[in-house]
Design a protein around this motif. Structure first.
Motif, PDB file in Angstrom:
ATOM      1  N   ILE A 127     -12.204   6.759  11.767  1.00 45.14           N
ATOM      2  CA  ILE A 127     -13.550   8.153  12.383  1.00 45.14           C
ATOM      3  C   ILE A 127     -14.579   8.146  11.818  1.00 45.14           C
ATOM      4  N   ASP A 128     -14.376   9.034  11.324  1.00 45.55           N
ATOM      5  CA  ASP A 128     -15.623   9.854   9.849  1.00 45.55           C
ATOM      6  C   ASP A 128     -16.506   8.627   9.881  1.00 45.55           C
ATOM      7  N   LEU A 143       1.266  -1.323  -0.204  1.00 49.82           N
ATOM      8  CA  LEU A 143       0.035  -0.112  -0.009  1.00 49.82           C
ATOM      9  C   LEU A 143       0.682   1.354   0.603  1.00 49.82           C
ATOM     10  N   ASN A 144       2.096   0.969   0.777  1.00 51.71           N
ATOM     11  CA  ASN A 144       2.597   2.126   0.354  1.00 51.71           C
ATOM     12  C   ASN A 144       2.805   3.780   1.413  1.00 51.71           C
ATOM     13  N   LEU A 145       1.824   3.435   2.186  1.00 48.03           N
ATOM     14  CA  LEU A 145       1.370   4.586   3.507  1.00 48.03           C
ATOM     15  C   LEU A 145       2.361   4.535   4.218  1.00 48.03           C
ATOM     16  N   ASN A 146       2.763   6.208   4.235  1.00 49.39           N
ATOM     17  CA  ASN A 146       3.270   7.190   4.917  1.00 49.39           C
ATOM     18  C   ASN A 146       2.480   7.062   6.089  1.00 49.39           C
ATOM     19  N   ALA A 147       3.147   8.029   7.497  1.00 48.35           N
ATOM     20  CA  ALA A 147       3.054   8.429   8.238  1.00 48.35           C
ATOM     21  C   ALA A 147       1.589   9.283   8.129  1.00 48.35           C
ATOM     22  N   GLU A 148       1.918  10.224   6.647  1.00 43.55           N
ATOM     23  CA  GLU A 148       0.709  10.926   6.760  1.00 43.55           C
ATOM     24  C   GLU A 148      -0.788  10.698   5.961  1.00 43.55           C
ATOM     25  N   ARG A 149      -0.229   8.957   4.872  1.00 43.56           N
ATOM     26  CA  ARG A 149      -1.424   9.397   4.678  1.00 43.56           C
ATOM     27  C   ARG A 149      -1.798   7.766   5.387  1.00 43.56           C
ATOM     28  N   GLU A 155      -2.870   8.788   9.009  1.00 43.95           N
ATOM     29  CA  GLU A 155      -3.265   9.184   9.431  1.00 43.95           C
ATOM     30  C   GLU A 155      -4.225   9.638   8.997  1.00 43.95           C
ATOM     31  N   ALA A 156      -4.523  10.122   7.539  1.00 43.47           N
ATOM     32  CA  ALA A 156      -5.474  10.712   6.564  1.00 43.47           C
ATOM     33  C   ALA A 156      -6.488   9.048   6.848  1.00 43.47           C
ATOM     34  N   LEU A 157      -6.132   7.462   6.512  1.00 45.07           N
ATOM     35  CA  LEU A 157      -6.526   6.515   6.571  1.00 45.07           C
ATOM     36  C   LEU A 157      -7.639   6.054   7.841  1.00 45.07           C
ATOM     37  N   CYS A 158      -6.673   6.726   8.839  1.00 48.09           N
ATOM     38  CA  CYS A 158      -7.848   6.666  10.651  1.00 48.09           C
ATOM     39  C   CYS A 158      -8.604   7.713  10.839  1.00 48.09           C
ATOM     40  N   ALA A 185      -9.550  -1.343  -3.591  1.00 47.42           N
ATOM     41  CA  ALA A 185      -8.784  -1.680  -3.888  1.00 47.42           C
ATOM     42  C   ALA A 185      -7.975  -0.775  -5.290  1.00 47.42           C
ATOM     43  N   ALA A 186      -8.918   0.273  -4.962  1.00 46.89           N
ATOM     44  CA  ALA A 186      -7.831   1.821  -6.360  1.00 46.89           C
ATOM     45  C   ALA A 186      -7.910   2.275  -5.884  1.00 46.89           C
ATOM     46  N   ASN A 187      -8.780   2.534  -4.251  1.00 44.56           N
ATOM     47  CA  ASN A 187      -7.810   3.798  -3.701  1.00 44.56           C
ATOM     48  C   ASN A 187      -7.655   3.202  -2.070  1.00 44.56           C
ATOM     49  N   PRO A 188      -7.536   3.045  -2.064  1.00 47.42           N
ATOM     50  CA  PRO A 188      -7.562   2.771  -0.387  1.00 47.42           C
ATOM     51  C   PRO A 188      -6.850   3.442   0.882  1.00 47.42           C
ATOM     52  N   MET A 189      -7.356   4.550   0.619  1.00 50.17           N
ATOM     53  CA  MET A 189      -7.818   6.086   1.365  1.00 50.17           C
ATOM     54  C   MET A 189      -9.068   5.741   1.578  1.00 50.17           C
TER      55      MET A 189
END
Length: 355
Positions: A144-145, A129-135, A137-140, A226-230
């Motif tokens: 919650i949203d 997924l190559n999620l850095n800390a910023e992405r 946090e956005a997923l987290c 899957a196309a946008n894991p966020m």
């Protein structure tokens, strides 16, 4: 995409008879052709979930577990109704197509819903997924949203006012889980007496804005695109959904939320990537939830402690079956240690609490 949640071979003794299932579904769901290939999703410790792959369409079948079940548990008709009606106000529910009450087909009632293809996060974030800390946090925050969004659904508009009784919900949960825990006690289990006494003493009044609560909201119950894991495209496992205090639901989720700084024994209980760089801490989780919900939360220690106690109750019920030889599944042997650890965590919260 290989990151999509995958089904596997059906476990021995849990097979479905395709010769019975196929004609029934074709009579109920238009457009089904061919013969389905049946596999099983390996996760979960409650209802059983199967994938039915027709040449042009994929369906998911849910049924209760085999063996003795409490009369009120695993109500397939109730879950089917929730999916169909809640979808009007919360579009992350999979569409449910048919509810079958004829137990002769598979030995129990069941329902069938659409398959929402996507990624389900387990213990760790997949490297792909190559999620850095910023992405992350956005997923987290997106996670919650969706919880806030669920709690703000107009359940009257979804014709779900009879789903539960908000009045007295908190007290019923404390007393209900106390009773269930007592019934599941084994000689090696902690008694939780001090924690239960504190919960009874600090019990808040009924929430001024009750809502629909999921009761098992975790990362492994949400589906990512899957196309946008966020982007969260689905929320699963609605069997415990009811009406009540949304902050009790928040407390349940926090009980599963193990953060990076928690001690090593606590980390061993982690089943979702809540410790990944960028994930909010429990305190940040609560603050963000409160901000998005437009409320003030000044008694989160109560709700978090309740969540820990409820989780211990669930764990002890499963361990009780193992202790008495009702299951040979060795995964459940260490559950007694988890129970003790949860009590210790609860006592630590109480000791530091200003309530």
């Amino acid at each position: 995409m290989t990151l999509n949640d995958q089904s596997t071979q059906v476990r021995p003794g849990e097979e479905l008879d395709v010769a019975l299932i196929d004609p029934y579904l074709k009579a109920q769901i238009p457009g089904l052709d061919g013969t389905p290939r049946i596999s099983q999703f390996p996760g979960g410790a409650s209802n059983l979930t199967y994938l039915l792959q027709y040449p042009e369409q994929e369906l998911v079948l849910r049924r209760p577990p085999f063996g003795h079940k409490a009369k009120s548990a695993h109500d397939m008709g109730r879950e089917f109704r929730i999916l169909n009606q809640l979808n009007r106000g919360f579009p992350y529910c999979p569409k449910a197509y048919v509810h079958c009450t004829d137990a002769s087909l598979i030995g129990s009632e069941f329902y069938v819903m659409e398959r929402v293809k996507g990624i389900i996060l387990r213990a760790d974030l997949p490297a792909e997924l190559n999620l850095n800390a910023e992405r992350t946090e956005a997923l987290c925050k997106s996670f919650i949203d969706r919880l806030v969004e669920l709690h703000q659904v107009d359940y009257s508009a979804c014709n779900l006012t009879d789903l539960g009784k908000p009045e007295g919900y908190v007290q019923r949960q404390i007393e209900g889980w106390s009773s269930r825990y007592e019934k599941a006690l084994t000689p090696d289990a902690p008694r939780w007496e001090a924690v239960v006494a504190w919960l009874r003493e600090k019990m808040p009044a009924d929430h001024s804005r009750p809502g629909i609560i999921h009761n098992d909201y975790r990362f492994d119950n949400v589906i990512l695109d899957a196309a946008n894991p966020m982007q969260i495209i689905g929320v699963l496992d609605w069997e415990m959904t009811t009406l009540g205090d949304p902050l009790m639901d928040l407390g349940n989720t926090l009980a599963y939320w193990i953060e990076a700084t928690d001690p090593a024994p606590v980390q061993l209980m982690r089943r979702q990537p809540s410790n990944a760089p960028g994930m909010l801490t429990r305190r940040q989780f609560v603050d963000y939830y409160a901000e998005r919900a437009g409320i003030t939360i000044d008694n989160i220690d109560f709700y978090y402690t309740y969540g820990l106690f409820r989780l211990a109750g669930i764990i002890q019920q499963i361990y009780y079956r193992f202790y008495h030889g009702q299951t040979q599944d060795k995964r459940f042997a260490p559950f007694i240690h988890m129970n003790r650890l949860l009590e210790h965590m609860s006592l630590q919260v109480i000791e530091k609490s200003s309530l």
